[in-house]
Design an enzyme around this catalytic site. Structure first.
Site, PDB file in Angstrom:
ATOM      1  N   ARG A  59       1.199  -1.279  -0.080  1.00  0.00           N
ATOM      2  CA  ARG A  59      -0.512   0.177   0.322  1.00  0.00           C
ATOM      3  C   ARG A  59       0.881   1.157   0.186  1.00  0.00           C
ATOM      4  O   ARG A  59       1.147   1.485  -0.926  1.00  0.00           O
ATOM      5  CB  ARG A  59      -0.672  -0.408   0.814  1.00  0.00           C
ATOM      6  CG  ARG A  59      -2.065   1.408   1.153  1.00  0.00           C
ATOM      7  CD  ARG A  59      -2.345   2.519   1.434  1.00  0.00           C
ATOM      8  NE  ARG A  59      -0.938   2.146   3.250  1.00  0.00           N
ATOM      9  CZ  ARG A  59      -0.442   3.331   3.135  1.00  0.00           C
ATOM     10  NH1 ARG A  59      -0.190   5.036   3.037  1.00  0.00           N
ATOM     11  NH2 ARG A  59       0.102   3.869   4.800  1.00  0.00           N
ATOM     12  N   ASP A  60       1.235   1.302   1.167  1.00  0.00           N
ATOM     13  CA  ASP A  60       2.676   2.853   0.880  1.00  0.00           C
ATOM     14  C   ASP A  60       3.720   3.170  -0.138  1.00  0.00           C
ATOM     15  O   ASP A  60       3.439   4.408  -0.602  1.00  0.00           O
ATOM     16  CB  ASP A  60       3.184   2.723   2.651  1.00  0.00           C
ATOM     17  CG  ASP A  60       3.221   4.653   3.267  1.00  0.00           C
ATOM     18  OD1 ASP A  60       3.118   5.737   1.826  1.00  0.00           O
ATOM     19  OD2 ASP A  60       2.880   4.621   4.265  1.00  0.00           O
ATOM     20  N   CYS A 100       4.436   9.503  -0.160  1.00  0.00           N
ATOM     21  CA  CYS A 100       2.913   9.905   0.715  1.00  0.00           C
ATOM     22  C   CYS A 100       3.288  11.222  -1.208  1.00  0.00           C
ATOM     23  O   CYS A 100       3.711  12.417  -1.216  1.00  0.00           O
ATOM     24  CB  CYS A 100       2.811  10.454   1.338  1.00  0.00           C
ATOM     25  SG  CYS A 100       0.494  11.487   1.295  1.00  0.00           S
ATOM     26  N   HIS A 114       9.178   7.561   7.608  1.00  0.00           N
ATOM     27  CA  HIS A 114       9.733   7.563   6.554  1.00  0.00           C
ATOM     28  C   HIS A 114      11.261   8.140   6.677  1.00  0.00           C
ATOM     29  O   HIS A 114      11.350   8.139   8.203  1.00  0.00           O
ATOM     30  CB  HIS A 114       8.750   8.678   6.069  1.00  0.00           C
ATOM     31  CG  HIS A 114       7.661   8.114   5.280  1.00  0.00           C
ATOM     32  ND1 HIS A 114       7.030   7.825   3.965  1.00  0.00           N
ATOM     33  CD2 HIS A 114       6.237   6.953   6.323  1.00  0.00           C
ATOM     34  CE1 HIS A 114       6.094   7.094   4.002  1.00  0.00           C
ATOM     35  NE2 HIS A 114       5.487   7.116   4.639  1.00  0.00           N
TER      36      HIS A 114
HETATM   37  P1  HMG Z   1     -13.416  13.393  -1.969  1.00  0.00           P
HETATM   38  O1  HMG Z   1     -13.312  14.713  -3.999  1.00  0.00           O
HETATM   39  O2  HMG Z   1     -13.550  15.030  -0.817  1.00  0.00           O
HETATM   40  O3  HMG Z   1     -14.792  12.994  -2.177  1.00  0.00           O
HETATM   41  O4  HMG Z   1     -12.338  13.037  -2.203  1.00  0.00           O
HETATM   42  P2  HMG Z   1     -15.542  13.375  -2.929  1.00  0.00           P
HETATM   43  O5  HMG Z   1     -16.690  12.463  -2.182  1.00  0.00           O
HETATM   44  O6  HMG Z   1     -16.160  14.993  -3.702  1.00  0.00           O
HETATM   45  O7  HMG Z   1     -16.066  12.686  -3.984  1.00  0.00           O
HETATM   46  C1  HMG Z   1     -15.253  12.829  -5.371  1.00  0.00           C
HETATM   47  C2  HMG Z   1     -14.545  11.869  -5.956  1.00  0.00           C
HETATM   48  O8  HMG Z   1     -14.187  10.912  -5.592  1.00  0.00           O
HETATM   49  C3  HMG Z   1     -16.179  11.148  -6.939  1.00  0.00           C
HETATM   50  O9  HMG Z   1     -15.848  10.925  -7.893  1.00  0.00           O
HETATM   51  C4  HMG Z   1     -16.542   9.547  -6.021  1.00  0.00           C
HETATM   52  O10 HMG Z   1     -17.061   8.909  -6.935  1.00  0.00           O
HETATM   53  C5  HMG Z   1     -15.018   9.322  -5.619  1.00  0.00           C
HETATM   54  P3  HMG Z   1     -15.959  11.409  -9.272  1.00  0.00           P
HETATM   55  O11 HMG Z   1     -17.380  11.353  -9.015  1.00  0.00           O
HETATM   56  O12 HMG Z   1     -15.535  12.695  -9.338  1.00  0.00           O
HETATM   57  O13 HMG Z   1     -15.770  10.629 -10.585  1.00  0.00           O
HETATM   58  N1  HMG Z   1     -14.228   8.747  -4.506  1.00  0.00           N
HETATM   59  C6  HMG Z   1     -14.202   7.721  -4.380  1.00  0.00           C
HETATM   60  N2  HMG Z   1     -13.696   6.741  -4.798  1.00  0.00           N
HETATM   61  C7  HMG Z   1     -13.565   5.932  -4.830  1.00  0.00           C
HETATM   62  N3  HMG Z   1     -12.914   4.969  -3.679  1.00  0.00           N
HETATM   63  C8  HMG Z   1     -13.436   6.364  -2.188  1.00  0.00           C
HETATM   64  C9  HMG Z   1     -14.321   7.702  -3.070  1.00  0.00           C
HETATM   65  N4  HMG Z   1     -15.009   8.597  -2.523  1.00  0.00           N
HETATM   66  C10 HMG Z   1     -14.934   9.925  -2.654  1.00  0.00           C
HETATM   67  N5  HMG Z   1     -13.751   5.409  -1.091  1.00  0.00           N
HETATM   68  C11 HMG Z   1     -11.011  11.208  -0.576  1.00  0.00           C
HETATM   69  C12 HMG Z   1     -12.061  12.325  -0.352  1.00  0.00           C
HETATM   70  C13 HMG Z   1     -10.729  11.179   0.711  1.00  0.00           C
HETATM   71  C14 HMG Z   1     -11.716   9.851  -1.361  1.00  0.00           C
HETATM   72  C15 HMG Z   1      -8.961  11.786  -1.769  1.00  0.00           C
HETATM   73  O14 HMG Z   1      -9.908  12.721  -1.651  1.00  0.00           O
HETATM   74  C16 HMG Z   1      -8.701  11.283  -1.736  1.00  0.00           C
HETATM   75  O15 HMG Z   1      -9.255   9.007  -2.696  1.00  0.00           O
HETATM   76  N6  HMG Z   1      -7.539  11.281  -1.171  1.00  0.00           N
HETATM   77  C17 HMG Z   1      -6.265   9.625  -1.403  1.00  0.00           C
HETATM   78  C18 HMG Z   1      -6.318   9.906  -0.053  1.00  0.00           C
HETATM   79  C19 HMG Z   1      -5.049   8.969  -0.046  1.00  0.00           C
HETATM   80  O16 HMG Z   1      -4.717   7.515  -0.359  1.00  0.00           O
HETATM   81  N7  HMG Z   1      -3.359   9.476  -0.202  1.00  0.00           N
HETATM   82  C20 HMG Z   1      -2.745   8.392   0.682  1.00  0.00           C
HETATM   83  C21 HMG Z   1      -2.384   7.643   2.343  1.00  0.00           C
HETATM   84  S1  HMG Z   1      -2.575   8.195   3.118  1.00  0.00           S
HETATM   85  C22 HMG Z   1      -0.736   8.090   4.282  1.00  0.00           C
HETATM   86  O17 HMG Z   1      -0.314   7.621   3.268  1.00  0.00           O
HETATM   87  C23 HMG Z   1      -0.216   8.658   5.193  1.00  0.00           C
HETATM   88  C24 HMG Z   1       0.160   7.030   5.617  1.00  0.00           C
HETATM   89  O18 HMG Z   1       1.066   6.217   5.186  1.00  0.00           O
HETATM   90  C25 HMG Z   1       0.577   7.430   7.486  1.00  0.00           C
HETATM   91  C26 HMG Z   1       1.749   8.495   6.946  1.00  0.00           C
HETATM   92  O19 HMG Z   1       3.089   7.758   6.891  1.00  0.00           O
HETATM   93  O20 HMG Z   1       2.247   9.213   7.865  1.00  0.00           O
HETATM   94  C27 HMG Z   1      -0.908   6.107   6.296  1.00  0.00           C
HETATM   95 MG    MG Z   2       3.082   6.370   5.042  1.00  0.00          MG
END
Ligand code: HMG
Ligand code: MG
Length: 302
Positions: free
Chosen positions: A16-17, A240, A209
């Protein structure tokens, strides 16, 4: 007597990450082989994918196909990231049993990452907790616990308050993310002093990280506090999309090498892990970032 734990549970976040920020979209078969081999190597928790927007994270667009096609071992848990109810529904339909909620201690990072405020993220999590099947286990993540790429250093008290909120919501543990890998043991110690004054060590995990090469030192400091769950990513993959310049997670093989050298059990077979590290890095067209993987490179690598 050593204050270190005798066993450390590694949470493998490579699939994933490790992959979420990779521009080269890997074939589903490669991802399935990666996860299957990690389980065979003894990793008991493997974060497999994210049910997020495929427009935001194209590498995770195959989440449903991946999870439904994965041949799961009964003694291994396969958590996935879920940001909202839409993600929860898709994950549950795919047969997911373990989910991870993720927010940040920094407002600006939270907004960029999941498109809402920290308070709104908690509201989303409450909805997920209400709607999820009872037996689905929930882990919490907090990003930017040391510093935010947009806001700078973050106070430990903010992380404490958010950790308590996530635990009160029903998360079984909270993983503390140094998302941009800037922390040193000098910042990790006061963070853990603050958290452990109120929270048992078994409720916390660390997620470093390795941008500045501090991750192993930070893990060593954390386990000296009794933390016994450590996130890591095979081959040091990771990053990220909302943390420019941040490099991969600490490499699982480097962590295993260090812990085994200290007499701390992980249940992981280092030799198999090294082979997997080369396999996935070659699939991405590069060599591992891990020093251990390079030192112990299999004879047949070119
Ligand atoms: P949004 O734009 O606020 O959502 O996104 P929305 O409800 O307004 O919907 C917009 C569009 O997104 C729509 O599609 C929805 O269907 C779709 P459209 O009508 O434009 O075609 N949508 C989705 N599609 C699939 N699955 C869903 C979903 N939700 C909405 N669940 C959202 C909000 C959170 C979904 C978006 O901003 C997003 O996907 N962000 C990515 C977040 C992410 O994965 N970040 C990386 C992981 S976190 C990380 O790496 C940190 C960690 O490792 C710890 C660390 O290192 O600190 C964990
Ligand atoms: Mg991370």
């Amino acid at each position: 007597m050593s204050a270190y734990p005798t066993h450390v549970r590694l949470v493998e976040v490579g699939p994933r990450d490790g992959l979420q920020n990779e521009a080269r979209i890997l074939p589903l078969e490669t991802k399935l082989e990666l996860i299957t081999r990690l389980a065979q190597a003894g990793l008991s928790t493997i974060e497999t994918t994210s049910f997020v927007s495929p427009k935001k994270i194209p590498q995770m667009a195959d989440a449903t196909a991946l999870f439904t096609q994965l041949r799961r071992k009964p003694d291994v848990s396969y958590p996935v990231l879920v940001p909202n109810l839409q993600g929860l529904d898709a994950a549950i339909a795919a047969g997911v049993q373990d989910i991870c909620l993720f927010t940040a201690v920094s407002e600006r990072f939270c907004e960029r990452n999941i498109h809402c405020s920290i308070a709104e993220s908690i509201q989303r999590f409450k909805a997920i907790m209400t709607h999820k099947p009872k037996d689905v286990r929930v882990r919490g993540y907090i990003s930017c616990v040391i510093a935010c790429p947009y806001e700078g250093p973050e106070a430990p008290e903010k992380t404490l308050a958010l950790t308590e909120q996530l635990l009160a919501l029903g998360c079984y543990e909270v993983s503390l993310g140094d998302t941009i890998g800037v922390g040193t043991p000098g910042q990790v110690a006061p963070l853990l002093d603050t958290l452990l004054a109120r929270i048992p060590s078994k409720k916390l995990a660390v997620h470093f990280h390795d941008t500045y090469g501090q991750a192993l030192a930070n893990i060593l400091r954390s386990i000296s506090y009794g933390i016994s769950t450590v996130d890591s990513s095979v081959g040091g993959l990771g990053g990220c999309p909302y943390a420019d310049g941040a490099t991969g997670n600490v490499a699982t093989e480097d962590v295993v090498y260090m812990l085994h050298g200290m007499g701390i059990d992980t249940g992981v077979d280092l030799k198999q892990l090294i082979d997997i590290s080369w396999f996935i890095n070659q699939a991405l067209g590069r060599v591992p970032r891990s020093k251990t993987a390079i030192a112990l490179a299999p004879k047949d690598v070119p």
